[in-house]
Design a protein around this motif. Structure first.
Motif, PDB file in Angstrom:
ATOM      1  N   CYS A  17      -2.208   5.969   3.888  1.00 36.58           N
ATOM      2  CA  CYS A  17      -1.530   5.188   4.924  1.00 36.58           C
ATOM      3  C   CYS A  17      -1.030   6.121   5.993  1.00 36.58           C
ATOM      4  O   CYS A  17      -0.747   5.737   7.057  1.00 36.58           O
ATOM      5  CB  CYS A  17      -0.370   4.424   4.329  1.00 36.58           C
TER       6      CYS A  17
ATOM      7  N   GLY B 238      -6.310  -2.823   0.965  1.00 29.43           N
ATOM      8  CA  GLY B 238      -6.157  -3.041   2.399  1.00 29.43           C
ATOM      9  C   GLY B 238      -7.456  -3.185   3.144  1.00 29.43           C
ATOM     10  O   GLY B 238      -7.487  -3.037   4.363  1.00 29.43           O
TER      11      GLY B 238
ATOM     12  N   THR C  36      -2.439   7.095  -1.918  1.00 26.19           N
ATOM     13  CA  THR C  36      -2.696   6.069  -0.910  1.00 26.19           C
ATOM     14  C   THR C  36      -2.889   6.692   0.452  1.00 26.19           C
ATOM     15  O   THR C  36      -2.249   7.666   0.792  1.00 26.19           O
ATOM     16  CB  THR C  36      -1.517   5.063  -0.860  1.00 26.19           C
TER      17      THR C  36
ATOM     18  N   PHE D 189      -1.153  -1.812  -4.750  1.00 26.39           N
ATOM     19  CA  PHE D 189      -2.192  -1.652  -3.728  1.00 26.39           C
ATOM     20  C   PHE D 189      -3.060  -2.900  -3.619  1.00 26.39           C
ATOM     21  O   PHE D 189      -4.227  -2.828  -3.261  1.00 26.39           O
ATOM     22  CB  PHE D 189      -3.064  -0.430  -4.026  1.00 26.39           C
TER      23      PHE D 189
ATOM     24  N   LEU E 265       0.817  -1.214   0.000  1.00 26.26           N
ATOM     25  CA  LEU E 265       0.000   0.000   0.000  1.00 26.26           C
ATOM     26  C   LEU E 265       0.851   1.264   0.000  1.00 26.26           C
ATOM     27  O   LEU E 265       0.310   2.357  -0.157  1.00 26.26           O
ATOM     28  CB  LEU E 265      -0.917   0.032   1.232  1.00 26.26           C
TER      29      LEU E 265
ATOM     30  N   ARG F 263      -6.032   2.525   2.220  1.00 27.17           N
ATOM     31  CA  ARG F 263      -6.586   2.297   0.891  1.00 27.17           C
ATOM     32  C   ARG F 263      -6.073   3.351  -0.074  1.00 27.17           C
ATOM     33  O   ARG F 263      -5.868   4.492   0.306  1.00 27.17           O
ATOM     34  CB  ARG F 263      -8.113   2.374   0.917  1.00 27.17           C
TER      35      ARG F 263
END
Length: 380
Positions: free
Chosen positions: A380, A131, A378, A94, A84, A367
């Motif tokens: 994260c 994720g 992304t 991803f 990710l 995600r």
């Protein structure tokens, strides 16, 4: 003498600092081990193995020579980065066929911190699509399984990272967690999984999680290794929306201190569903409580600290976050998504904007979000 992969990450780093072990030699050991193990299992742990890149990086680290007192004790130690997270020049999908072949032009804060500390990444660990689920079964790839029983899953969404650490494919690895995505795989694989507080590890440059519960963390075989990697990853960068207070020392030093007598709250009532707890789980729970008590800690039973309606809030937020990832996709791209991802995205699209503003809700993992056709971002 124990095999190199049986040593802790800190023990490996100490051998490198003393000159008894070379980063190139250590990297080759792990690459050879990955080649010897059943490839179906290795492929379940890794979304992408970068053997050539790892060798180049190991040679670069070795060329630096002895490290100073301020360097990370993990310099020269192999690791891996979750799929990710953005890694410049290294494929990052991803966990989705929608992004197959995508190679980021930039690295995020996690990748930069790992590189700056002198660790050697062997590649990208597997994650489910965006994720989202608590299992790691990306489309078209073997599932991530626990090496203790390969008929059982390694959990998710950091399942690939946990499988890799538990099998001795890397000594320590990065993961990310919004609703259990580090803690679940750690439990499945018998590891230490640490989700740090919000703002401890920067989400630079994307900051794509509006809920704020998803963060990077560490997966290791020991508390000390997990703390040492947290020291590597921790830190703020320009643009961070929030940050945790600066610690008074290193997390590794804190992990080595005696904790004193602790008050530990425990409960064994299921939070999400009305189900019976397996007797084996109850027995393990009671054994753990007894062990903590024998060590001098105060173990106190408490009611479930999470109200049942919080589960609905979480599910709403989860669906909305998935919709933020899927809504910008073209029809032909949506057709490539797994059924769960499509369903969650459609569910999230139907949620009115005011209903999606749940500051206390969580999400199941990091995600990606499409900001344009060519540049995924992304969270994260």
């Amino acid at each position: 003498m124990a095999d190199l992969h049986d040593l802790t990450a800190l023990e490996q780093g100490a051998l490198i600092r003393s000159g008894e072990l070379d980063p190139v030699e250590l990297t080759e050991h792990y690459l050879e081990r990955a080649a010897r193990l059943p490839q179906e299992y290795v492929d379940g742990a890794f979304a992408f193995r970068d053997d050539d890149g790892a060798r180049r990086r190991a040679r670069e680290v070795a060329a630096v020579g002895p490290v100073g007192d301020g360097a990370s004790p993990l310099a020269g130690v192999p690791t891996a980065i979750k799929d990710l997270n953005l890694t410049a020049g290294t494929p990052t999908a991803f966990g989705s066929p929608v992004f197959a072949g995508h190679v980021p032009a930039v690295s995020d804060a996690v990748t930069l911190a790992i590189e700056e500390a002198g660790l050697v990444s062997l590649g990208k660990t597997a994650t489910p699509e965006f994720g989202s689920p608590c299992y790691t079964e990306p489309e078209g790839r073997p599932p991530a399984v626990t090496p203790w029983d390969t008929t059982r899953m390694a959990g998710g969404s950091s399942g690939g990272a946990a499988a890799a650490v538990a099998a001795g494919l890397v000594p320590v690895a990065h993961g990310s967690d919004g609703g259990g995505s580090i803690r679940i795989p750690a439990a499945c694989c018998g590891l230490v999984g640490l989700k740090p507080t919000r703002g401890r590890i920067s989400g630079f440059p994307m900051y794509g999680d509006p809920v704020g519960l998803s963060t990077s963390g560490t997966i290791a075989r020991s508390v000390a290794d997990a703390a040492a990697l947290l020291d590597v990853l921790a830190g703020r960068r320009a643009g961070d929306p929030s940050w945790a207070p600066e610690p008074s020392g290193t997390f590794l030093d804190a992990a080595g201190r005696e904790p004193g007598r602790l008050r530990i709250a425990v409960f064994d009532t299921p939070v999400i569903a009305d189900v019976d707890v397996d007797p084996a789980v109850t027995a393990a729970f009671e054994e753990t409580c007894a062990l903590l008590g024998s060590l001098g800690h105060a173990v106190e039973g408490v009611p479930v600290p999470i109200p049942r309606d919080a589960v609905g809030d979480f599910e709403t937020c989860w669906a909305v976050l998935t919709a933020l990832s899927t809504t910008p996709l073209a029809a032909e791209q949506r057709a490539l998504l797994r059924p769960l991802t499509r369903w969650l995205g459609e569910l999230g699209e139907a949620v009115p904007a005011p209903s999606s503003a749940w500051p206390s809700a969580g999400c199941a993992g990091s995600r990606p979000r499409r900001s344009s056709r060519s540049r995924p971002t992304t969270r994260c």
